[in-house]
Design an enzyme around this catalytic site. Structure first.
Site, PDB file in Angstrom:
ATOM      1  N   ARG A  31       0.823  -1.218   0.000  1.00  0.00           N
ATOM      2  CA  ARG A  31       0.000   0.000   0.000  1.00  0.00           C
ATOM      3  C   ARG A  31       0.848   1.255   0.000  1.00  0.00           C
ATOM      4  NH1 ARG A  31      -2.539  -3.680   2.995  1.00  0.00           N
ATOM      5  NH2 ARG A  31      -1.448  -3.015   4.858  1.00  0.00           N
TER       6      ARG A  31
ATOM      7  N   GLU B  68       6.861 -10.316  15.449  1.00  0.00           N
ATOM      8  CA  GLU B  68       6.454 -10.925  16.717  1.00  0.00           C
ATOM      9  C   GLU B  68       6.698 -12.440  16.668  1.00  0.00           C
ATOM     10  OE1 GLU B  68       2.688 -10.816  19.788  1.00  0.00           O
ATOM     11  OE2 GLU B  68       2.495  -9.909  17.805  1.00  0.00           O
TER      12      GLU B  68
HETATM   13  P1  AMP Z   1       5.526  -2.461  11.088  1.00  0.00           P
HETATM   14  O1  AMP Z   1       6.731  -3.029  10.395  1.00  0.00           O
HETATM   15  O2  AMP Z   1       5.145  -3.218  12.312  1.00  0.00           O
HETATM   16  O3  AMP Z   1       5.663  -0.975  11.329  1.00  0.00           O
HETATM   17  O4  AMP Z   1       4.300  -2.669  10.107  1.00  0.00           O
HETATM   18  C1  AMP Z   1       4.066  -1.802   9.060  1.00  0.00           C
HETATM   19  C2  AMP Z   1       3.581  -2.511   7.818  1.00  0.00           C
HETATM   20  O5  AMP Z   1       2.567  -3.465   8.101  1.00  0.00           O
HETATM   21  C3  AMP Z   1       2.987  -1.514   6.850  1.00  0.00           C
HETATM   22  O6  AMP Z   1       3.460  -1.810   5.545  1.00  0.00           O
HETATM   23  C4  AMP Z   1       1.488  -1.687   6.975  1.00  0.00           C
HETATM   24  O7  AMP Z   1       0.867  -1.634   5.710  1.00  0.00           O
HETATM   25  C5  AMP Z   1       1.295  -3.046   7.648  1.00  0.00           C
HETATM   26  N1  AMP Z   1       0.421  -2.980   8.835  1.00  0.00           N
HETATM   27  C6  AMP Z   1       0.816  -3.217  10.111  1.00  0.00           C
HETATM   28  N2  AMP Z   1      -0.201  -3.114  10.963  1.00  0.00           N
HETATM   29  C7  AMP Z   1      -1.296  -2.770  10.242  1.00  0.00           C
HETATM   30  C8  AMP Z   1      -2.662  -2.480  10.554  1.00  0.00           C
HETATM   31  N3  AMP Z   1      -3.135  -2.523  11.810  1.00  0.00           N
HETATM   32  N4  AMP Z   1      -3.495  -2.131   9.541  1.00  0.00           N
HETATM   33  C9  AMP Z   1      -3.035  -2.087   8.273  1.00  0.00           C
HETATM   34  N5  AMP Z   1      -1.766  -2.344   7.909  1.00  0.00           N
HETATM   35  C10 AMP Z   1      -0.891  -2.688   8.879  1.00  0.00           C
END
Ligand code: AMP
Length: 178
Positions: free
Chosen positions: A66, A103
């Site tokens: 996205r 995780e």
């Molecule tokens: P992180 O690496 O944990 O910061 O996760 C970020 C990535 O995971 C991004 O590319 C987001 O599109 C996706 N993502 C993580 N959590 C969500 C959520 N609650 N809703 C939508 N996309 C998420």
């Protein structure tokens, strides 16, 4: 075209929360209603690049999947190139990779070896900042190619996951904070 920018409250209202998607316990932030609304889509990209003039940035790096949508739109606005960071195994040419902890297990992202020139000025964009693992790994790839991140931009920040702590040292702009 010079229409009024949307407020953060308007963008927030358009983001749809989907409980337990794609798995139990996740509050998935669905941004498709923002994309479908011309004023909100254009305005959110405008807000992510505010302060950067066309020519001030060489490339906008977007994160699979996205993030591509906002990063590509930002690149067009800034007359910059667009560079994808993708999940391992998706890019066709030679890549460098970065693995990071989730995780449960690990994830690996990749970038083409020739995607950025040393010294080039980069904005990094994704739709959502959660734990910051993905963005930190993408930033590491940009750094390995010798390019410089001017700013990281996210439409959404889940502040309770403390992603900013993992991105210390980088300017981070987020629009809608939960
Ligand atoms: P992180 O690496 O944990 O910061 O996760 C970020 C990535 O995971 C991004 O590319 C987001 O599109 C996706 N993502 C993580 N959590 C969500 C959520 N609650 N809703 C939508 N996309 C998420």
């Amino acid at each position: 075209m010079c229409e009024e920018l949307p407020t953060i409250a308007e963008i927030r209202q358009a983001i749809r929360n989907i409980p337990d998607f794609p798995q139990q316990g996740v509050q998935f932030k669905d941004i498709t209603p923002v994309l479908a609304n011309p004023r909100l889509f254009n305005g959110s990209v405008e807000l992510l690049v505010e302060g950067f003039k066309p020519g001030a940035v060489d490339a906008v790096v977007g994160i699979d999947a996205r993030g591509f949508i906002f990063a590509a739109a930002a690149a067009v606005k800034l007359r910059a190139g667009f560079v994808p960071v993708r999940k391992k195994g998706k890019l066709p040419y030679k890549t460098i990779e970065q693995t990071y902890e989730l995780e449960y297990g690990t994830n690996t992202v990749a970038i083409h070896v020739d995607a950025l020139q040393p010294g080039s000025r980069v904005l990094l964009i994704d739709d959502l900042l959660a734990t910051g693992g993905t963005a930190a790994a993408a930033a590491e790839l940009v750094k390995k190619l010798g390019a410089q991140i001017l700013q990281m931009g996210f439409l959404i920040e889940l502040s309770y996951l403390k992603g900013r702590q993992r991105l210390e040292g980088y300017p981070v702009r987020t629009l809608v904070v939960y």
